[in-house]
Enzyme design. Structure first.
Site, PDB file in Angstrom:
ATOM      1  N   ASP A 268      46.706  41.809  51.886  1.00 28.07           N
ATOM      2  CA  ASP A 268      45.566  41.451  52.725  1.00 28.07           C
ATOM      3  C   ASP A 268      46.011  40.782  54.013  1.00 28.07           C
ATOM      4  O   ASP A 268      45.233  40.058  54.650  1.00 28.07           O
ATOM      5  CB  ASP A 268      44.624  40.509  51.960  1.00 28.07           C
ATOM      6  CG  ASP A 268      43.347  41.216  51.539  1.00 28.07           C
ATOM      7  OD1 ASP A 268      43.269  42.444  51.717  1.00 28.07           O
ATOM      8  OD2 ASP A 268      42.426  40.551  51.042  1.00 28.07           O
ATOM      9  N   ASP A 421      39.174  33.575  39.175  1.00 25.43           N
ATOM     10  CA  ASP A 421      39.844  33.617  37.883  1.00 25.43           C
ATOM     11  C   ASP A 421      39.028  32.900  36.811  1.00 25.43           C
ATOM     12  O   ASP A 421      38.853  33.401  35.697  1.00 25.43           O
ATOM     13  CB  ASP A 421      41.247  33.016  37.986  1.00 25.43           C
ATOM     14  CG  ASP A 421      41.262  31.719  38.787  1.00 25.43           C
ATOM     15  OD1 ASP A 421      40.175  31.200  39.124  1.00 25.43           O
ATOM     16  OD2 ASP A 421      42.359  31.212  39.065  1.00 25.43           O
TER      17      ASP A 421
END
Length: 694
Positions: A268, A421
């Site tokens: 990214d 997460d």
């Protein structure tokens, strides 16, 4: 008060070692003689007295030398600290103000602390004048109002009015808040004690997830009975110049059949030079026969969650059963997949296998040592105990293997928080999936070496859970899991460990404790300040016994970090602007000595063996050579600067002011705690812990 060196009792103690004997002579002309020893009558009294005086003098000189050494050391330390304060606060040389906290709540917190500091300084000056005039009413917690005949002057009248107002209107609400925070402190301490007892029980019973038989050993002559499943490995990264090479290298050397493994490098980055370097590294390993793909998003939204979500949407992902995720600084051992993936066999309810982290730079500086204490307790106590007894814990975002079906059933990666997460772990738990934590399987990684990077990481780790709690609470209440699992999620996982801990830590030790110095009618028990925190710190340090000498700095630093954690908790709970910020943690790109030797050995083998160039054109090879030349070219060293953290500095001066007030009222342990805690805030506020930032 400092201890007195009184040698009188020690010097005057009885030193006789012989047995007393009484001798009676028959001749009446002789007197009775008492003999203490065989040589007592023949000792040279004057010589021994001189010798004893010399010994006493040498003892005093030795004590004085040690005292002068300590005073000199403290003086040098104070002089260096004052010089740093003059350089950074007054002259402003090589420093920059903090710029990460732009939220309204952060500015309000700083203004509150600054106002509190100004009032404390005013009250301190007021009471110092009263102290030197002989009005020692504030030395006791019980308020003493002088009679009218004792009042002399308008200043004394104002002081008495302040005492009355303090006792009637200020002390009661402070005492109520104190009792509330102490109750939360006791509850949270009991939770940690229970977790530690669970860890001891696991060690005593030797409980750990095991594979019943080795799937890679077979009695079948034709081949192995274990059918290797298809595994997808993902490496999400963003502008990871320092660590991309060693991470890709370690993951490409995983011991797994190449036709059953695919590696996705999910880049990214928005820096073209870094993108070219990562693409070249992927190309190098692809030419060696590794199934590795470089992926870069055109629309970079959702941070890491958006990156993973985009990668999982590829058509070829449906051919894979499991996905292993590693952040850019992780270097797993070659046998990582063989130690984790077999746990899924014969266990269809298992959704996640999480490995432990190990740190290559844990001994780099004081900050990394203190982080190692925290994270060792998190893995060995919190995650291991919850994994064994509850089959649930928060996914760490890396060094874990997911069953892809579990991800799909739980809704996949969502971009609604900065703790994607924990989000996927909670949703998977609500859908009935079980987790396993492997404390014996470790993946090498880094901890932040600078306070600025660590502070930003902790802000994200404490604002995200509160934001997630607001979003997940309706789903938790309406889910089909048992009542006890719902209570564990709401009361323990979110409220107690994510909200209550930073709240009482900041309120109790940074606000209430200084207040009780200026309002002695509101008392804070000694066991709250000293005994329980020391005991809790001792429990926290048990998983890392080599860090025991750092128990006092650990206790002080945890209280110092409560400012950042409290601010982050409030930001996430009320969904302020800073709760949506994602700043990539700065890495140094360090490797352990064994890793460097292994890489050198593998590179030497690669040079001696013919390389396989699969699907590589001449243009790609020339591009790779150019990238290697650019990477080998020396780059100018980045200038490093320190930062000034205003909230920490304001609290430092507040605690030091309260310590002076405590010294006036002769409160021993309170004075030492406030002094050392104020110094720790001062060191952190001046950015004197950890490395400097580039």
């Amino acid at each position: 008060m400092a201890p007195k060196l009184d040698f009188s009792a020690w010097w005057a103690k009885d030193t006789r070692t012989g047995t007393p004997v009484v001798v009676t002579m028959e001749n009446p002309n002789y007197s009775v003689v008492e003999v203490d020893g065989p040589d007592v009558p023949f000792q040279q009294v004057d010589k021994d007295r001189g010798k004893n005086a010399k010994q006493f003098t040498w003892v005093l000189l030795l004590k004085a030398h040690r005292a002068v050494g300590w005073v000199t050391w403290l003086g040098n330390l104070l002089w260096v600290l004052l010089g740093t304060i003059n350089k950074r606060l007054i002259l402003g040389q090589g420093v920059a103000l903090e710029s990460g906290d732009k939220s309204i709540r952060g500015r309000m917190l700083f203004r509150f602390i600054r106002t509190f500091l100004m009032l404390s300084l005013a009250v301190l000056a007021f009471e110092v004048v009263a102290h030197f005039r002989g009005w020692h009413y504030f030395q006791n917690s019980n308020l003493h109002i002088p009679r009218t005949s004792e009042i002399q002057g308008w200043f004394h009248m104002i002081y008495v009015s302040w005492l009355e107002f303090r006792a009637d209107y200020i002390a009661p609400p402070i005492q109520t808040l104190t009792n509330f925070c102490v109750t939360l402190f006791i509850i949270q301490s009991l939770d940690r004690l229970i977790l530690c007892l669970g860890m001891f029980w696991i060690k005593y019973k030797r409980i750990k997830p095991i594979i019943e038989r080795d799937p890679f050993k077979s009695d079948d002559v034709e081949g192995s009975s274990y059918e290797y499943p298809m595994v997808l490995v993902q490496i999400p990264m963003c502008n990871e110049r320092e660590v991309y090479e060693q991470s890709i290298s370690a993951i490409c050397q995983l011991d797994w059949p190449r036709d059953r493994l695919l590696i996705q490098v999910l880049d990214d980055s928005n820096d073209e030079s870094i993108m070219c370097l990562i693409r070249g590294e992927v190309l190098k390993w692809s030419q060696r026969g590794i199934n590795i793909i470089y992926r870069h998003r055109l629309v970079r939204t959702g941070y890491k969650a958006g990156n993973l979500k985009s990668a999982m949407s590829c058509d070829y992902v449906k051919n894979y059963e499991f996905v292993a995720i590693f952040d850019a600084d992780f270097q797993p051992n070659p046998d990582f997949l063989k130690l984790t993936v077999p746990h899924f066999k014969g266990n269809p309810e298992l959704g996640l296998v999480q490995a432990r982290w190990a740190f290559v730079n844990k001994d780099e500086n004081l900050l990394t040592r203190l982080q190692n204490i925290n994270l060792c307790f998190h893995f060995e106590v919190e995650q291991q105990v919850n994994g064994v007894f509850l089959n649930f814990f928060g996914f760490n975002g890396t060094a874990g293997v997911w069953r892809i079906k579990a991800l799909e059933d739980s809704g996949g990666w969502l971009e609604r928080t900065t703790v994607e997460d924990m989000d996927i772990a909670v949703r998977a738990h609500l859908n009935g999936w079980k987790f396993i934590f492997l404390n014996d399987v470790k993946a090498l990684c880094e901890v932040p070496e600078s306070y600025e990077a660590y502070r930003k990481q902790q802000h994200r780790w404490h604002s995200g859970p509160m934001q997630l709690f607001r979003l997940c609470l309706p789903a938790i209440i309406t889910s089909k899991i048992s009542f006890w699992k719902k209570a564990n999620l709401v009361l323990l996982f979110f409220l107690l460990r994510k909200l209550i801990l930073p709240f009482y830590s900041f309120t109790l030790f940074c606000i209430i404790l200084p207040l009780t110095m200026f309002v002695p009618e509101a008392e804070l028990p000694l066991w709250v300040i000293c005994y329980i925190p020391v005991f809790m710190s001792f429990l926290n340090i048990l998983p890392a016994p080599k860090s025991f000498p750092f128990i006092v700095p650990y206790l002080l630093f945890e209280n110092t970090m409560s400012v950042t954690k409290f601010n982050a908790m409030v930001s996430g709970l009320f969904q302020l602007g800073s709760s949506y910020e994602w700043i990539v943690t700065k890495k140094a790109g360090r490797s352990s000595e064994s890793d460097l030797l292994a890489i050198a050995e593998s590179e030497s083998k690669t040079v001696n063996q013919p390389q396989m160039h699969r699907g590589a054109s001449e243009s790609e090879l020339s591009e790779l050579n150019k990238l290697k030349e650019q990477q080998a070219a020396p780059s100018p060293p980045a200038k490093k600067v320190n930062k000034i953290y205003k909230k920490e500095l304001a609290l430092a001066f507040l605690l030091l002011t309260a310590s002076v007030r405590s010294l006036l009222s002769a409160q021993g342990i309170h004075f030492y705690f406030l002094l050392f805690q104020g110094v720790s805030f001062l060191l952190v506020g001046l950015d004197l812990i950890g490395e400097q930032m580039s």
